[in-house]
Structure formats: C-alpha cells, structure tokens
Design an enzyme around this catalytic site. Sequence first.
Site, short mmCIF file in Angstrom:
data_model
loop_
_atom_site.label_atom_id
_atom_site.label_comp_id
_atom_site.label_asym_id
_atom_site.label_seq_id
_atom_site.Cartn_x
_atom_site.Cartn_y
_atom_site.Cartn_z
CD GLN A 41 47.68 10.44 19.20
OE1 GLN A 41 47.79 10.82 18.03
NE2 GLN A 41 47.34 9.19 19.50
CB ALA A 101 46.30 17.88 33.21
CG HIS A 124 40.32 14.00 23.87
ND1 HIS A 124 39.08 13.48 23.57
CD2 HIS A 124 40.60 13.57 25.13
CE1 HIS A 124 38.66 12.76 24.60
NE2 HIS A 124 39.55 12.81 25.55
CD GLU A 244 38.69 -22.06 30.25
OE1 GLU A 244 37.84 -21.50 29.53
OE2 GLU A 244 39.42 -22.99 29.84
CD GLU A 248 39.55 -20.56 25.23
OE1 GLU A 248 39.69 -21.11 26.34
OE2 GLU A 248 38.72 -20.91 24.39
CB SER A 270 32.60 -26.26 20.50
OG SER A 270 32.19 -25.61 21.69
N1 LIG Z 1 47.65 8.89 24.18
C1 LIG Z 1 47.04 8.63 23.04
O1 LIG Z 1 47.38 7.66 22.39
C2 LIG Z 1 45.94 9.49 22.51
C3 LIG Z 1 45.06 8.97 21.55
C4 LIG Z 1 44.14 9.80 20.95
C5 LIG Z 1 44.07 11.13 21.36
N2 LIG Z 1 44.91 11.62 22.34
C6 LIG Z 1 44.86 13.03 22.73
O2 LIG Z 1 46.05 13.65 22.25
C7 LIG Z 1 46.42 14.71 23.14
C8 LIG Z 1 47.83 14.46 23.62
O3 LIG Z 1 47.81 13.27 24.40
P1 LIG Z 1 49.13 12.45 24.75
O4 LIG Z 1 48.69 11.19 25.42
O5 LIG Z 1 50.01 12.39 23.56
O6 LIG Z 1 49.71 13.43 25.82
P2 LIG Z 1 50.89 13.16 26.86
O7 LIG Z 1 51.76 12.07 26.36
O8 LIG Z 1 50.33 13.02 28.21
O9 LIG Z 1 51.59 14.60 26.72
C9 LIG Z 1 52.74 14.79 27.23
C10 LIG Z 1 53.28 16.10 26.65
O10 LIG Z 1 52.76 17.17 27.43
C11 LIG Z 1 53.90 17.91 27.96
N3 LIG Z 1 53.56 18.52 29.24
C12 LIG Z 1 52.96 17.92 30.30
N4 LIG Z 1 52.79 18.83 31.30
C13 LIG Z 1 53.30 20.01 30.85
C14 LIG Z 1 53.39 21.31 31.37
N5 LIG Z 1 52.93 21.61 32.58
N6 LIG Z 1 53.96 22.28 30.61
C15 LIG Z 1 54.43 22.01 29.37
N7 LIG Z 1 54.35 20.80 28.80
C16 LIG Z 1 53.79 19.80 29.53
C17 LIG Z 1 54.97 16.84 28.08
O11 LIG Z 1 56.23 17.41 28.22
P3 LIG Z 1 57.26 16.77 29.31
O12 LIG Z 1 57.59 15.41 28.80
O13 LIG Z 1 58.37 17.72 29.32
O14 LIG Z 1 56.49 16.67 30.61
C18 LIG Z 1 54.78 16.11 26.75
O15 LIG Z 1 55.31 16.84 25.68
C19 LIG Z 1 45.40 14.71 24.27
O16 LIG Z 1 44.39 15.64 23.97
C20 LIG Z 1 44.84 13.30 24.24
O17 LIG Z 1 43.55 13.21 24.77
C21 LIG Z 1 45.85 10.83 22.91
#
Ligand SMILES: NC(=O)c1ccc[n+]([C@@H]2O[C@H](COP(=O)([O-])OP(=O)(O)OC[C@H]3O[C@@H](n4cnc5c(N)ncnc54)[C@H](OP(=O)(O)O)[C@@H]3O)[C@@H](O)[C@H]2O)c1
Length: 382
Positions: A41, A101, A124, A244, A248, A270
């Site tokens: 995001q 998390a 979220h 199937e 499709e 159909s």
């Molecule tokens: N995914 C979607 O399309 C989507 C859609 C709608 C809503 N949301 C919501 O949007 C929010 C973000 O979701 P996302 O999917 O974009 O998240 P994500 O890709 O899982 O987030 C990854 C980010 O979190 C950082 N991170 C992970 N562990 C960390 C730690 N221990 N300390 C510091 N940074 C850390 C990562 O840095 P590093 O790369 O350095 O690990 C990266 O910047 C969530 O609340 C999710 O529910 C997501």
Amino acid sequence: MAKLNFGGVEENVVTREEFPLSKAQEVLKNETVAVIGYGVQGPGQALNQRDNGINVIVGQRKNSKTWDKAIADGFVPGETLFEIEEALQRGTIICYLLSDAAQIALWPTVQKYLTPGKALYFSHGFGVTFNEQTGIVPPKEVDVFLVAPKGSGTSLRRMFLQGRGLNSSYAIYQDATGRAFERVIALGIAVGSGYLFETDFKKEVYSDLTGERGTLMGAIQGIFAAQYQVLRERGHSPSEAFNETVEELTQSLMPLVAENGMDWMYANCSTTAQRGALDWWKKFRDATAPVFNELYDSVAAGKESQRSIESNSKTDYREKLEEELKELRESELWQAGKTVRSLRPENQTKKISPVKPAASIKEVFSKLVKQPESTEEKQYLV
Ligand SMILES: NC(=O)c1ccc[n+]([C@@H]2O[C@H](COP(=O)([O-])OP(=O)(O)OC[C@H]3O[C@@H](n4cnc5c(N)ncnc54)[C@H](OP(=O)(O)O)[C@@H]3O)[C@@H](O)[C@H]2O)c1
C-alpha cells in the site's frame, strides 16, 4: 455527501465531483503526510499523493530493499525519505502502512510521536478494532481514521496512472480536532480513490477478514478444489477438469460478470447452462451459508485476528508458510493450470516460431478450451 441507493438501501458516498482534488489539496496544504512503510500500500498511496501535489514523506527502515525501492521511486533521503522515527516526528498525518504484525511491534514508538492535533491514518481497521490483542490504543488528542482501498496498492497506482480511481471505504474512529472528516476525505481523494464509501473500523475489518477467508480466496479455492477433485475422480482429464473449473470462469465469464453482473450472465448464457445454474445456485448457497456463519462468528470473536497475530509472530513463520504454499503450488489442480495458462493464445504467440503453422496451435488449443461463441472472441483465437 451523496446518498446513493444500493439495491433499495441508502448509503453515504463521497464522490470526486463533490470533493475534487483541488479541495483535497486545500485541506492538506499545511500538512506533512508521513507514509510509514513502503510495502504494497505504501508505494501506491505515497506516489499517488505526491503526483497529486500533496506534501508527502516516506518513513522506512534503512538497510532494506524497500528503502532502495523508495529511492528508485524518487524519494530522496533526508528530504522526502527518512528512518521511521524521523518521519513520525515530521509528519502531521501518520499513515500507518506497515504490515499488520509490524504495526503491533512498532506501536510503542509510534505512540511517542502522536502529539495533540496530529492524525493517525490506517488502511485497515485491524489494529484498533482488536486492540486487546494488538495493544493499539491511540491517545484521545489525535484524529484517527482509515481509508481502505478495495484492492492492492499495485492496482491503486496502476488505475491512478490510467486516470481511473479505485473505490475505497473510509471511517472515522476519533475526531479530536473537529477536522477528521475533511482530513480523511481529502486523503482518500489524494491517494487515488474513485468513490469513498462510509463504514466504521469494526465493520471494515469484519467484512475484510470474512471476504478474504470467504469468496475472495478461501471459499473460492475450496470450491475449485472440490469440483476439480470430483471431476478427476469421475475420470476426467486434468485439462478438462481445470478448464471447466477455473479457466472458463476466469477467462470468459468473470470479465463479463464484472462488466454486467451475474444476473446478466444468467440471462445471456445457453439455455442448458441457464436451467442448471438456476436449479443449483440455491443448493450451493444453503450448503455454504453455515460455513460463512461459522467464519463470521470466528472473526467477531477475535479468533481470526488472534490466529493471524500468533502465527505471524512465530520465528519459523516463513518456513511453515512456505510448506503450505508449496502444497497449493504443487497440487495437480494448479500444476494443470500452469500448463493451460501457457497454452493461452497470447502466451502461445510469444513462443511460436515463424515456420510453425498456426493451425497446430489451434488444434492443441481446441482440445483444451471450449470454442468461444462470439465472433469477437473467435477472431481473437484465429
Ligand atoms: N496489501 C494490500 O494491498 C492492502 C490492501 C488494503 C489494505 N491494506 C492494509 O494496508 C496496511 C499495509 O499493508 P501492506 O500489505 O502494504 O503491508 P506490507 O507490504 O506487508 O508492509 C511491509 C512494510 O512493513 C515494513 N516492516 C515489516 N516488518 C517491520 C518491522 N519489524 N519493523 C519495521 N518495518 C517493518 C516493511 O519494511 P521492510 O521491507 O524493510 O521489511 C515494509 O515497509 C495494512 O494495514 C494492510 O492491512 C493492504
């Protein structure tokens, strides 16, 4: 705010016509929007806001590929890209877009920078709704709201670049400044939403967890697997069972359903398919409704969030996850799918050598895929 009628029920919806980008820019002109996290995001929302003229900075931990990705996308260290704490300190609106998390792990740090008048933005309702499990309890003096795009960050960005918008829901949890509404809507528009549907944190997370465990991913995979298994046990070949069950549906029917609805699909297939689908859909509804109720109860009781938090925080999480993903990847169903996908005309043309007669490709393909009925699709295949 417009009131729109959804199948007889009126709901509040904010449109770009009534809240144009110029208004969003005006509302946010004195704000620094700090996008914390540059995963999925983060990039979509930060880049769209930047292109929309909003003062946006990114907070991301260093020594990570994600930091480099932010630089590659044009964020400049020390100017628009900072370590998380510095971005938290500089931001007046904190877009908390770490993984769910990581949001729990970083919360004690974030809390320190939530001084009165700032805003805390989520995509979220998870962290706040399940605060007994996450510990995320925002201070009373800050606005707390969410904008949840109904799709991935990649789609959000892609649709923005195409001049379209992805619909989002929005919710206000806490209005400390009296400006929460204009702030959240301005952000919703700035991140590239089309329409903004009103909800609350609890409803957003309950429906989201139910949807992804249900028809979006869990239920659909379960139904695919059940039908594929029955067809295989009854002597059908993998390609026939896959075509199937999945091919499709995804290639021919779902784009039409997306465009016109399932009611239209029922009216335009159909007569044989129509009779059968009309006879059987209620049986499937009645067979699965108890499972959906069990699922919703589990979400509402906090069991799904608990399970997600616990499993995500285990040290061997990645290895265990990989085992489960491997089971799906190596299943006959998805291995058959891989072969069928490679035989799609668009994938075939890339591999065809100029001397190979096109008829042989058509022969192979006609054995695998039902011949299309519309002239338009036929032209595509020939
Ligand atoms: N995914 C979607 O399309 C989507 C859609 C709608 C809503 N949301 C919501 O949007 C929010 C973000 O979701 P996302 O999917 O974009 O998240 P994500 O890709 O899982 O987030 C990854 C980010 O979190 C950082 N991170 C992970 N562990 C960390 C730690 N221990 N300390 C510091 N940074 C850390 C990562 O840095 P590093 O790369 O350095 O690990 C990266 O910047 C969530 O609340 C999710 O529910 C997501």
